[in-house]
Write a protein that holds these residues in place. Structure first.
Motif, short mmCIF file in Angstrom:
data_model
loop_
_atom_site.label_atom_id
_atom_site.label_comp_id
_atom_site.label_asym_id
_atom_site.label_seq_id
_atom_site.Cartn_x
_atom_site.Cartn_y
_atom_site.Cartn_z
N ILE A 457 0.71 -1.16 -0.47
CA ILE A 457 0.07 -0.10 0.04
C ILE A 457 0.58 1.58 -0.06
O ILE A 457 0.44 2.20 -0.78
CB ILE A 457 -1.28 -0.17 1.26
N MET A 458 1.70 0.98 0.67
CA MET A 458 2.89 2.57 0.73
C MET A 458 3.70 2.29 -0.25
O MET A 458 3.73 3.81 -0.76
CB MET A 458 3.68 1.80 1.83
N LEU A 460 2.17 1.84 -3.27
CA LEU A 460 0.69 2.15 -3.92
C LEU A 460 0.73 3.76 -3.64
O LEU A 460 0.61 4.61 -4.78
CB LEU A 460 -0.77 1.74 -4.03
N LEU A 461 0.93 4.36 -2.54
CA LEU A 461 1.07 5.81 -2.44
C LEU A 461 1.99 6.26 -2.73
O LEU A 461 2.14 7.35 -2.96
CB LEU A 461 0.81 5.56 -0.80
N ALA A 462 3.44 5.83 -2.79
CA ALA A 462 4.26 6.87 -2.79
C ALA A 462 4.86 6.50 -4.41
O ALA A 462 5.48 7.66 -4.86
CB ALA A 462 5.52 6.39 -2.01
N LEU A 463 5.00 5.33 -5.39
CA LEU A 463 5.49 4.81 -6.35
C LEU A 463 4.26 5.34 -7.35
O LEU A 463 4.13 4.91 -8.59
CB LEU A 463 6.29 3.71 -6.33
N GLY A 464 3.22 5.13 -7.08
CA GLY A 464 0.98 4.99 -8.06
C GLY A 464 1.70 6.34 -9.25
O GLY A 464 1.97 7.34 -8.45
N VAL A 465 1.70 5.71 -9.75
CA VAL A 465 1.40 6.69 -10.96
C VAL A 465 -0.64 6.90 -11.18
O VAL A 465 -1.26 6.46 -11.45
CB VAL A 465 1.65 6.34 -11.88
N TYR A 466 -0.34 8.39 -10.66
CA TYR A 466 -2.02 9.08 -10.88
C TYR A 466 -2.37 10.00 -11.47
O TYR A 466 -2.89 10.07 -12.46
CB TYR A 466 -2.05 9.25 -9.19
N SER B 166 -0.32 11.50 -2.18
CA SER B 166 0.15 11.21 -3.38
C SER B 166 -0.22 10.67 -4.36
O SER B 166 0.79 10.24 -5.63
CB SER B 166 -0.58 9.68 -2.40
N TYR B 167 -1.30 11.15 -4.99
CA TYR B 167 -1.33 11.42 -6.61
C TYR B 167 -0.42 12.46 -6.99
O TYR B 167 -0.12 11.99 -8.27
CB TYR B 167 -2.53 12.91 -6.03
N ASN B 169 2.89 12.27 -6.40
CA ASN B 169 4.15 11.80 -5.44
C ASN B 169 5.18 11.69 -5.84
O ASN B 169 6.47 12.12 -4.84
CB ASN B 169 4.19 10.31 -5.33
N TYR B 174 8.75 13.11 -4.07
CA TYR B 174 10.57 12.79 -4.19
C TYR B 174 11.08 14.15 -4.13
O TYR B 174 12.12 14.20 -3.14
CB TYR B 174 10.50 11.65 -5.17
#
Lengths: 477, 294
Positions: A457-458, A460-466, B166-167, B169, B174
């Motif tokens: 989940i982390m 998903l939150l930190a590395l996901g592309v949204y 997070s959206y 991120n 970073y």
């Protein structure tokens, strides 16, 4: 409504609660709520195509009953071909008409005849290739008397329109899914937990791996003429991981979602990039489609019963049809042809079933050989993916030509855009995670699962592309 | 069933708690840095008053060199332009600049003809950079007004920072780690807020010059004009060079227009709408000449 969208994150819990708390009385109410949810899910793309889905459901439902009620083989055959003809007719009109007309016009133009083809330019109904094949497998099974026709329309409708598999598979079989929808489902904590794990892992594959790789792969493929060898190689590798993460991630979410409703779907992927030869790859990649073609095309054509020539002919046919199934473009046909060519040496040496068991690793020569075979198979599939991804055959050839003749290996594009070496690291970590969990459905279950789920989940939150949202690739098919 | 739902609820709560904690820290660290233009204006610029500020998008960032202007005209200026933005963001940036207690005599507003006549304002690609200030009513109201759809990721980050962090991120989380290690690092602009494109051979297509007519339909432009009037700021509209285009402005008596759309030789372009480092010097000197001799 995509599996990785906010609307699905709202839709799924609502359907889950309605299913288990409000409509849990019997299997009919359970099925009814799933049908309504499925139709709503499908209508979120374009409500007009619901008519097509309903028509396809009615057609297969009634023709199966008519086929079963027929007293002679001739009548059964008529019903079978009528159903196949109408189903494939719809698919043909929506998906292939423009391609055939345009290709024919190009051919005539090549001979000096000026033509002005009439193209329909229809929007392709989402999932049409999947639910058409889904329905076809049912009527063919009825024809061969493998199963009996389903008389309960609600049960049959759910079999066709069940939302987790409706738009991008897996392509289910009536023998597997229908028995499950014909009984009342009871909540199973372990199964639901597995489902949640599979959904989370599917999202990681899609949002973290596939979409990150897509950013790079798209940039390289869209500007391949200005890229050097290293960038083009990386672009191809990233696309290989993009399409794997995208499609297997979708399948994981579909399977996981279905488990929440107590229904098991067919496994669609089994770590295909760890295959030791191309035959094994096709037993591990898009399994539901490969087995569909095996059972409903390869075997009816004679399979491997008629000697080597027939085996080779049938293999080429299923790979070409498989390529064409993906889309009305010559690039997909060449992709299918390339895979058939890869398959040929195995077939001629009767080695296509030599890697049936699991990969066993140890400190020995066989393990080194297995790793080299895995790498070799990955390279072959990656080259074929270039045709799958390119917009035209000439573009794919240009891409490969530049990749193998440019001979510049500086980090041209890699170092100055948003995804650089970290992406390579991310892909490597993903490969290691999959490798060490290749005997499991997904890597999150087992010991210390809550830590692994938290990390996923982390990620998903930190590395996901949204912010650079990408649709699922297989929705276009 | 209850066990399943309880576990899901508990886990979601736990994840939200940890995630929001990390996101809050991330925005806090970024808010103390000079990485993006708004943080630079707040933390990296000590001066309170300027003779002029340059405001715009990437063309504003790269066409006028405030250091050269200051040297030539003996003034004190600052470039507060932010790439990939439009007039709505410029208006926000101006409001934000003024809300920090800073003042300017003149505003050099770098416009593009399409943006100037666009009657509909939408959220811009780099507006997320203001997220560090989402607790500020000015920023929150901007996000709330501009974001479309059910889930306003940026606006709702005021209450749940995990949403925006997070959206975005890659753009916020970073960089915040980076900013933690190097709080004085700026994201592609110098200590006066300028950036320049290198001098490389461009691939622009040759052709004849054509006219583009523009108008003042953008509501944010009208708001900027009004705000300048209220604050006693002299507004100057600046049009940077566009290859093969002559921008035609409607006549007006409210503000001065410096139109450089056609002044630049072809080799001084970086691409169709941006100038290279030599082009920047060329435009800046021409600008100085025009601003000094109206």
């Amino acid at each position: 409504m995509f599996f990785n969208s906010l609307s699905f994150a709202i839709f799924l819990p609502i359907v889950f609660l309605l299913y288990w708390f409000v409509f849990n009385k019997n299997k009919t109410t359970q099925n009814a709520v799933l049908i309504v949810a499925s139709y709503y899910f499908y209508s979120c793309w374009d409500w007009r195509f619901l008519f097509l889905l309903v028509f396809s459901t009615l057609l297969d439902y009634f023709s199966a009953i008519m086929m079963e009620n027929s007293t002679t083989d001739k009548k059964r055959k008529i019903w079978l071909w009528l159903t196949i003809g109408i189903n494939l007719g719809f698919l043909g009109v929506f998906k292939y008409y423009d391609f055939f007309v345009q290709s024919f016009a190009d051919l005539l133009n090549g001979f000096g005849f000026q033509t002005n083809p009439v193209l329909l330019k229809l929007i392709l109904p989402v999932g049409i290739s999947f639910y058409t094949f889904h329905g076809l497998s049912y009527v063919i099974d009825i024809y061969y008397k493998r199963i009996t026709a389903e008389r309960n329309f609600i049960d049959y409708s759910l079999f066709v329109s069940y939302f987790p598999l409706l738009v991008a598979g897996p392509i289910e079989r009536a023998t597997h899914l229908l028995p499950q929808v014909k009984i009342k489902r009871h909540f199973n904590f372990e199964k639901a937990k597995e489902g949640v794990y599979q959904i989370i892992w599917g999202l990681v594959k899609k949002v973290v791996i596939a979409d990150s790789c897509a950013t790079y792969a798209n940039a390289v493929f869209d500007n391949y003429e200005s890229m050097n060898s290293l960038s083009l190689m990386l672009g191809a590798v990233y696309f290989a991981f993009q399409i794997y993460g995208d499609f297997s991630g979708y399948s994981d979410i579909a399977l996981g979602t279905s488990k929440l409703f107590g229904i098991d779907l067919l496994k669609n992927f089994n770590y295909p990039y760890f295959s030791r030869d191309i035959a094994e790859f096709w037993r591990r990649w898009h399994i539901s489609l490969s087995s569909w073609f095996r059972d409903y095309l390869y075997i009816p054509l004679g399979g491997s019963q008629g000697g080597m020539w027939m085996k080779v002919r049938n293999t080429f046919i299923i790979f070409l049809v498989s390529g064409f199934w993906h889309g009305a473009n010559w690039t997909f046909i060449i992709w299918g042809l390339l895979n058939a060519i890869y398959f040929l040496p195995l077939l001629l040496r009767n080695k296509n079933r030599s890697n049936m068991g699991e990969i066993e690793m140890g400190w020995n020569f066989n393990s080194v050989k297995a790793i080299l075979n895995i790498l070799g198979t990955f390279v072959l599939t990656t080259v074929a993916w270039i045709f799958f991804r390119a917009n035209s055959i000439s573009e794919a050839i240009g891409y490969i030509q530049k990749m193998v003749t440019d001979f510049h290996f500086d980090s041209q594009y890699l170092s100055n855009e948003r995804y650089n070496f970290e992406l390579l690291l991310l892909v490597l970590v993903f490969v290691f995670v999959e490798w060490f969990n290749r005997s499991k459905v997904e890597p999150l279950s087992g010991k210390a699962s809550w830590i692994k789920v938290t990390l996923a989940i982390m990620a998903l939150l930190a590395l996901g592309v949204y912010s650079d949202y990408k649709e699922f690739i297989y929705f276009q098919f | 069933m209850k066990k399943f739902i309880n576990k899901i609820a508990l886990y979601t709560f736990f994840i939200l708690l940890i995630g929001n904690g990390i996101a809050f820290l991330s925005l806090y660290v970024l808010g103390k840095s000079q990485l993006y233009k708004n943080q630079f204006v707040k933390n990296g610029v000590k001066e309170k008053h300027f003779d002029y500020v340059v405001l715009g998008s990437s063309t504003g960032l790269t066409t006028l060199d405030t250091k050269l202007i200051d040297k030539t005209l003996n003034t004190s200026g600052l470039n507060i332009s932010m790439d990939d933005t439009s007039l709505s963001s410029h208006y926000l940036m101006l409001q934000y600049f003024l809300s920090l207690g800073k003042t300017t005599d003149q505003l050099i507003l770098c416009v593009t003809p399409g943006d100037l006549q666009n009657p509909v304002n939408e959220l811009n690609n780099n507006d997320y950079r203001f997220l560090t200030e989402v607790q500020d009513t000015l920023i929150y109201n901007y996000y709330d007004r501009m974001e479309q759809g059910g889930l306003k990721v940026l606006a709702y980050s005021k209450f749940m920072p995990i949403l925006g962090v997070s959206y975005y991120n890659n753009e916020l989380f970073y960089p915040s780690l980076y900013a933690f290690l190097k709080p004085n690092k700026r994201n592609r602009f110098d200590d006066k807020g300028n950036f320049t494109y290198p001098q490389i051979k461009n691939n622009i297509e040759k052709g004849i010059v054509s006219n583009i007519e523009t108008s003042y339909l953008n509501p944010s432009f009208l708001k900027i004009k009004k705000l300048c009037k209220q604050k006693g700021i002299d507004l100057v509209v600046y049009q940077s060079p566009i290859y093969r285009k002559n921008v035609v402005f409607p006549t007006n008596e409210d503000f001065k227009i410096i139109n450089h759309s056609t002044i630049l030789p072809e080799e001084l372009f970086y691409d169709n709408i941006h100038v290279n480092s030599k082009g920047r010097t060329f435009c800046t000197l021409a600008f100085c000449k025009e601003i000094k001799n109206p």
